[in-house]
Design an enzyme around this catalytic site. Sequence first.
Site, PDB file in Angstrom:
ATOM      1  N   ARG A 160      -8.567   9.592  14.880  1.00 35.65           N
ATOM      2  CA  ARG A 160      -7.848  10.171  13.740  1.00 35.65           C
ATOM      3  C   ARG A 160      -8.679  11.243  13.035  1.00 35.65           C
ATOM      4  NH1 ARG A 160      -7.850   8.705   7.961  1.00 35.65           N
ATOM      5  NH2 ARG A 160      -9.599   7.408   8.537  1.00 35.65           N
ATOM      6  N   HIS A 189     -13.470   1.194  10.181  1.00 36.06           N
ATOM      7  CA  HIS A 189     -12.822   1.865   9.051  1.00 36.06           C
ATOM      8  C   HIS A 189     -11.315   1.982   9.216  1.00 36.06           C
ATOM      9  CE1 HIS A 189     -12.538   4.760   5.785  1.00 36.06           C
ATOM     10  NE2 HIS A 189     -12.009   5.662   6.589  1.00 36.06           N
ATOM     11  N   ARG A 229     -15.360  12.522  13.664  1.00 33.11           N
ATOM     12  CA  ARG A 229     -15.955  11.262  13.263  1.00 33.11           C
ATOM     13  C   ARG A 229     -16.533  10.428  14.412  1.00 33.11           C
ATOM     14  NH1 ARG A 229     -12.140   8.669   8.832  1.00 33.11           N
ATOM     15  NH2 ARG A 229     -12.851  10.342   7.496  1.00 33.11           N
ATOM     16  N   GLU A 266     -13.153  18.261   5.159  1.00 35.53           N
ATOM     17  CA  GLU A 266     -13.820  17.115   5.789  1.00 35.53           C
ATOM     18  C   GLU A 266     -14.034  17.399   7.267  1.00 35.53           C
ATOM     19  OE1 GLU A 266     -12.258  13.471   2.939  1.00 35.53           O
ATOM     20  OE2 GLU A 266     -11.111  13.893   4.736  1.00 35.53           O
ATOM     21  N   GLY A 292       0.855  -1.185   0.000  1.00 34.43           N
ATOM     22  CA  GLY A 292       0.000   0.000   0.000  1.00 34.43           C
ATOM     23  C   GLY A 292       0.892   1.237   0.000  1.00 34.43           C
ATOM     24  N   TYR A 341      -8.719   2.198  -1.972  1.00 32.17           N
ATOM     25  CA  TYR A 341     -10.126   2.568  -1.750  1.00 32.17           C
ATOM     26  C   TYR A 341     -10.290   3.966  -1.155  1.00 32.17           C
ATOM     27  CZ  TYR A 341     -10.931  -2.292  -2.818  1.00 32.17           C
ATOM     28  OH  TYR A 341     -10.957  -3.500  -3.469  1.00 32.17           O
ATOM     29  N   HIS A 382     -16.263   4.681  10.521  1.00 29.57           N
ATOM     30  CA  HIS A 382     -16.632   5.774   9.623  1.00 29.57           C
ATOM     31  C   HIS A 382     -18.146   5.924   9.708  1.00 29.57           C
ATOM     32  CE1 HIS A 382     -17.073   8.337   6.162  1.00 29.57           C
ATOM     33  NE2 HIS A 382     -15.763   8.439   6.075  1.00 29.57           N
ATOM     34  N   SER A 404      -6.162  -1.086   1.570  1.00 30.59           N
ATOM     35  CA  SER A 404      -7.028   0.077   1.850  1.00 30.59           C
ATOM     36  C   SER A 404      -6.664   1.271   0.981  1.00 30.59           C
ATOM     37  CB  SER A 404      -6.914   0.484   3.318  1.00 30.59           C
ATOM     38  OG  SER A 404      -7.526  -0.469   4.120  1.00 30.59           O
ATOM     39  N   GLN A 428     -10.936   7.575  -0.657  1.00 27.05           N
ATOM     40  CA  GLN A 428     -11.698   8.468  -1.536  1.00 27.05           C
ATOM     41  C   GLN A 428     -11.338   9.921  -1.281  1.00 27.05           C
ATOM     42  OE1 GLN A 428     -15.895   7.781  -0.970  1.00 27.05           O
ATOM     43  NE2 GLN A 428     -15.817   5.684  -1.722  1.00 27.05           N
ATOM     44  N   GLY A 429     -11.517  10.343  -0.011  1.00 26.95           N
ATOM     45  CA  GLY A 429     -11.454  11.761   0.349  1.00 26.95           C
ATOM     46  C   GLY A 429     -10.168  12.418  -0.094  1.00 26.95           C
ATOM     47  N   GLY A 430      -9.024  11.905   0.394  1.00 28.41           N
ATOM     48  CA  GLY A 430      -7.751  12.472  -0.029  1.00 28.41           C
ATOM     49  C   GLY A 430      -6.722  12.514   1.066  1.00 28.41           C
TER      50      GLY A 430
HETATM   51  P1  FAD Z   1      -2.837  -0.881   2.896  1.00 29.89           P
HETATM   52  O1  FAD Z   1      -3.012   0.069   1.786  1.00 29.89           O
HETATM   53  O2  FAD Z   1      -4.050  -1.468   3.510  1.00 29.89           O
HETATM   54  O3  FAD Z   1      -1.915  -2.050   2.359  1.00 29.89           O
HETATM   55  C1  FAD Z   1      -1.640  -3.176   3.151  1.00 29.89           C
HETATM   56  C2  FAD Z   1      -0.725  -4.080   2.372  1.00 29.89           C
HETATM   57  O4  FAD Z   1      -0.224  -5.085   3.231  1.00 29.89           O
HETATM   58  C3  FAD Z   1      -1.398  -4.819   1.227  1.00 29.89           C
HETATM   59  O5  FAD Z   1      -0.517  -4.798   0.137  1.00 29.89           O
HETATM   60  C4  FAD Z   1      -1.538  -6.239   1.734  1.00 29.89           C
HETATM   61  O6  FAD Z   1      -1.499  -7.221   0.721  1.00 29.89           O
HETATM   62  C5  FAD Z   1      -0.307  -6.340   2.607  1.00 29.89           C
HETATM   63  N1  FAD Z   1      -0.378  -7.356   3.653  1.00 29.89           N
HETATM   64  C6  FAD Z   1      -1.164  -7.389   4.752  1.00 29.89           C
HETATM   65  N2  FAD Z   1      -0.896  -8.484   5.483  1.00 29.89           N
HETATM   66  C7  FAD Z   1       0.081  -9.154   4.833  1.00 29.89           C
HETATM   67  C8  FAD Z   1       0.756 -10.365   5.071  1.00 29.89           C
HETATM   68  N3  FAD Z   1       0.493 -11.138   6.129  1.00 29.89           N
HETATM   69  N4  FAD Z   1       1.703 -10.752   4.183  1.00 29.89           N
HETATM   70  C9  FAD Z   1       1.981 -10.030   3.071  1.00 29.89           C
HETATM   71  N5  FAD Z   1       1.354  -8.877   2.801  1.00 29.89           N
HETATM   72  C10 FAD Z   1       0.428  -8.441   3.669  1.00 29.89           C
HETATM   73  N6  FAD Z   1      -7.160   7.736   4.663  1.00 29.89           N
HETATM   74  C11 FAD Z   1      -6.918   9.008   4.287  1.00 29.89           C
HETATM   75  O7  FAD Z   1      -5.963   9.633   4.765  1.00 29.89           O
HETATM   76  N7  FAD Z   1      -7.720   9.610   3.372  1.00 29.89           N
HETATM   77  C12 FAD Z   1      -8.784   8.993   2.803  1.00 29.89           C
HETATM   78  O8  FAD Z   1      -9.462   9.559   1.968  1.00 29.89           O
HETATM   79  C13 FAD Z   1      -9.070   7.662   3.207  1.00 29.89           C
HETATM   80  N8  FAD Z   1     -10.142   7.021   2.692  1.00 29.89           N
HETATM   81  C14 FAD Z   1     -10.322   5.697   3.013  1.00 29.89           C
HETATM   82  C15 FAD Z   1     -11.360   4.991   2.414  1.00 29.89           C
HETATM   83  C16 FAD Z   1     -11.537   3.651   2.669  1.00 29.89           C
HETATM   84  C17 FAD Z   1     -12.655   2.887   2.018  1.00 29.89           C
HETATM   85  C18 FAD Z   1     -10.667   2.987   3.578  1.00 29.89           C
HETATM   86  C19 FAD Z   1     -10.836   1.542   3.887  1.00 29.89           C
HETATM   87  C20 FAD Z   1      -9.645   3.700   4.200  1.00 29.89           C
HETATM   88  C21 FAD Z   1      -9.468   5.043   3.922  1.00 29.89           C
HETATM   89  N9  FAD Z   1      -8.438   5.764   4.512  1.00 29.89           N
HETATM   90  C22 FAD Z   1      -8.203   7.063   4.131  1.00 29.89           C
HETATM   91  C23 FAD Z   1      -7.440   5.095   5.329  1.00 29.89           C
HETATM   92  C24 FAD Z   1      -6.211   4.799   4.452  1.00 29.89           C
HETATM   93  O9  FAD Z   1      -6.652   4.461   3.152  1.00 29.89           O
HETATM   94  C25 FAD Z   1      -5.393   3.655   5.003  1.00 29.89           C
HETATM   95  O10 FAD Z   1      -5.129   3.865   6.362  1.00 29.89           O
HETATM   96  C26 FAD Z   1      -4.070   3.559   4.260  1.00 29.89           C
HETATM   97  O11 FAD Z   1      -4.297   3.467   2.876  1.00 29.89           O
HETATM   98  C27 FAD Z   1      -3.295   2.350   4.741  1.00 29.89           C
HETATM   99  O12 FAD Z   1      -2.170   2.207   3.924  1.00 29.89           O
HETATM  100  P2  FAD Z   1      -1.135   1.071   4.280  1.00 29.89           P
HETATM  101  O13 FAD Z   1      -0.046   1.190   3.274  1.00 29.89           O
HETATM  102  O14 FAD Z   1      -0.786   1.143   5.705  1.00 29.89           O
HETATM  103  O15 FAD Z   1      -1.960  -0.296   4.091  1.00 29.89           O
HETATM  104  C1  SIN Z   2     -13.454   9.731   3.628  1.00 31.63           C
HETATM  105  O1  SIN Z   2     -13.245  10.001   2.458  1.00 31.63           O
HETATM  106  O2  SIN Z   2     -14.459  10.067   4.253  1.00 31.63           O
HETATM  107  C2  SIN Z   2     -12.439   8.932   4.323  1.00 31.63           C
HETATM  108  C3  SIN Z   2     -11.373   9.815   4.726  1.00 31.63           C
HETATM  109  C4  SIN Z   2     -10.529   9.137   5.735  1.00 31.63           C
HETATM  110  O3  SIN Z   2     -10.808   8.030   6.156  1.00 31.63           O
HETATM  111  O4  SIN Z   2      -9.548   9.780   6.130  1.00 31.63           O
END
Ligand code: FAD
Ligand code: SIN
Length: 527
Positions: free
Chosen positions: A384, A349, A288, A113, A13, A44, A241, A41, A46-48
Amino acid sequence: MRHEVDFLVIGSGIAGLSFALKVAPYGTVCILSKGEAAEGSTRYAQGGIAAVMYDTDSFDKHIQDTLVAGDGICDRDVVMMTIKEAPERIEELVQYGVNFDKQRSGKFDLHREGGHSEFRILHHKDNTGEEIERGLLQAVHDHPNIELKEHQFAIDLITQHHLGQRVTKHTPDIDCYGVYALDVKTQEIDTYLAKVTLLATGGMGNVYTTTTTPILSTGDGVAMVHRARGVLKDLEFMQFHPTSLYNPSERPAFLITEALRGAGAILKDYDGHEFMQKYDSRLSLAPRDIVARAIDNEMKLAGVDHVYLDARGIGHKKLIEGFPTIYAKCLEQGINITKEMIPVRPAAHYQCGGIAVDKRGRSSIHHLYAAGECACTGLHGGNRLASNSLLEAVVYAHNAAMDAIESVRTTEHNHQVPDWNAEGLVLNEEMVLITQTKKELQEIMTNYVGIVRSDLRLQRAFNRMNLIFRETEELYNRSLLTEELSELRNLIACAYLIIKQAQARRENVGLHYSIDLVKEGDAGNRR
Ligand code: FAD
Ligand code: SIN
């Protein structure tokens, strides 16, 4: 099979990819991803991403908004550092090829937001995460030093424990030598030796029945650190959320971004009346936790499964052009959001807590870093602020990378590490033992450890989780490891940690709200 790399990254991610790009000039990098690389995550979101870009806003205001949302328990130094670093990290994302929407003037188009006192959310329409993931993945694919391996499931961190030494949470110098990982396609368990390991495994929304997080968000990194006896923090602060699309058969639940409320959408009860004035003067744009609790209360009072979000006042053109994904998704469900209200309910969320790290992303285990949602940096405190998590992920990926680049120079691989031993284990033939247990766990957590808690509910959840834990450990001790069994063990570990840390928290703060801890003036809207 045995593999040796300088930098091992678990997760593809925003956190894992950003870290990999930073360390790649200094050694070999291997990224393991348990699903397809783009799934997580991040895609997915959306907001930014929140950042102070122009002088109509200020660092002080963003800092203040973050501290207020966090309910007084954020780490102030971390908040100041993260927010001040933001513009530089945004600039890097743009250089990697990520596009954010701009106005005709050439300036970034900023959204607002809940909890933000200014318009400061950089976005790409309403699919910001997809654009970030696309840009970063492209940059990673273009880098010759980075190998990205899909369908590789990290099972456990390798520490002294695997060399036959006793490791407890009081062991002072726990060392991480890499991970064991299951190749999901071949079912082989490989040994990855690394000088430095970064956990970027995302959240744990699947501990609950309704979640906006993808099905792979099962808290694997947190559970691995728990088993390795590392330090974890603030797991009672699970953020719900307020507005996921009400569609019980869909998993994950589709998010209706808070930016829609920022643009003027209003929460209404089941009968179509506004209700937020009863809870907070900031109405639909209160932080939130307050909005989610208000909706939870309205649903319980009326005995219904959802409330409504009324976006009709925003206007046809702005809705369709500004929120094309939401417009199309709702239309697919038979809801024309320019004419009809959207049925919504809260959904798990974001996990504010996680693997405790310092400002350089270092965990309590040597050579192990964490960034992104699996890490607990102190930025979010009890709750958060919207769109601060993508920001936190890039800031901590950078800080961890800077430290890891130094650390890797003086670290050697540990060649005494044995390979995974599966002798005497047999394939579990009954999937129901896993699927049913997972459903039970999700129901227990949703009903007893959700938005509103009590001492009795937490104790009941703990007792039931104990039984589930014992049954599943018995299954684990006799079965060949699969992805499903490993995820279940991880969910159980996360559920246990959430319950224990919620029981230990003896005041209502941020997202932790217990009816047994309510004080006068504590109606869930102290801020
Ligand atoms: P992720 O993007 O979740 O990636 C996790 C990675 O770890 C994946 O590649 C997965 O395959 C890997 N992984 C997990 N376990 C293992 C394992 N055991 N072995 C190997 N690989 C593994 N935040 C904002 O700031 N703004 C927003 O607008 C926003 N909107 C959101 C909307 C939605 C629907 C959701 C669900 C969350 C949103 N968030 C938002 C929160 C934010 O998107 C996440 O907190 C952030 O993207 C997390 O990034 P990450 O790199 O930590 O993990
Ligand atoms: C959202 O777009 O409402 C999600 C934003 C976030 O989780 O930070």
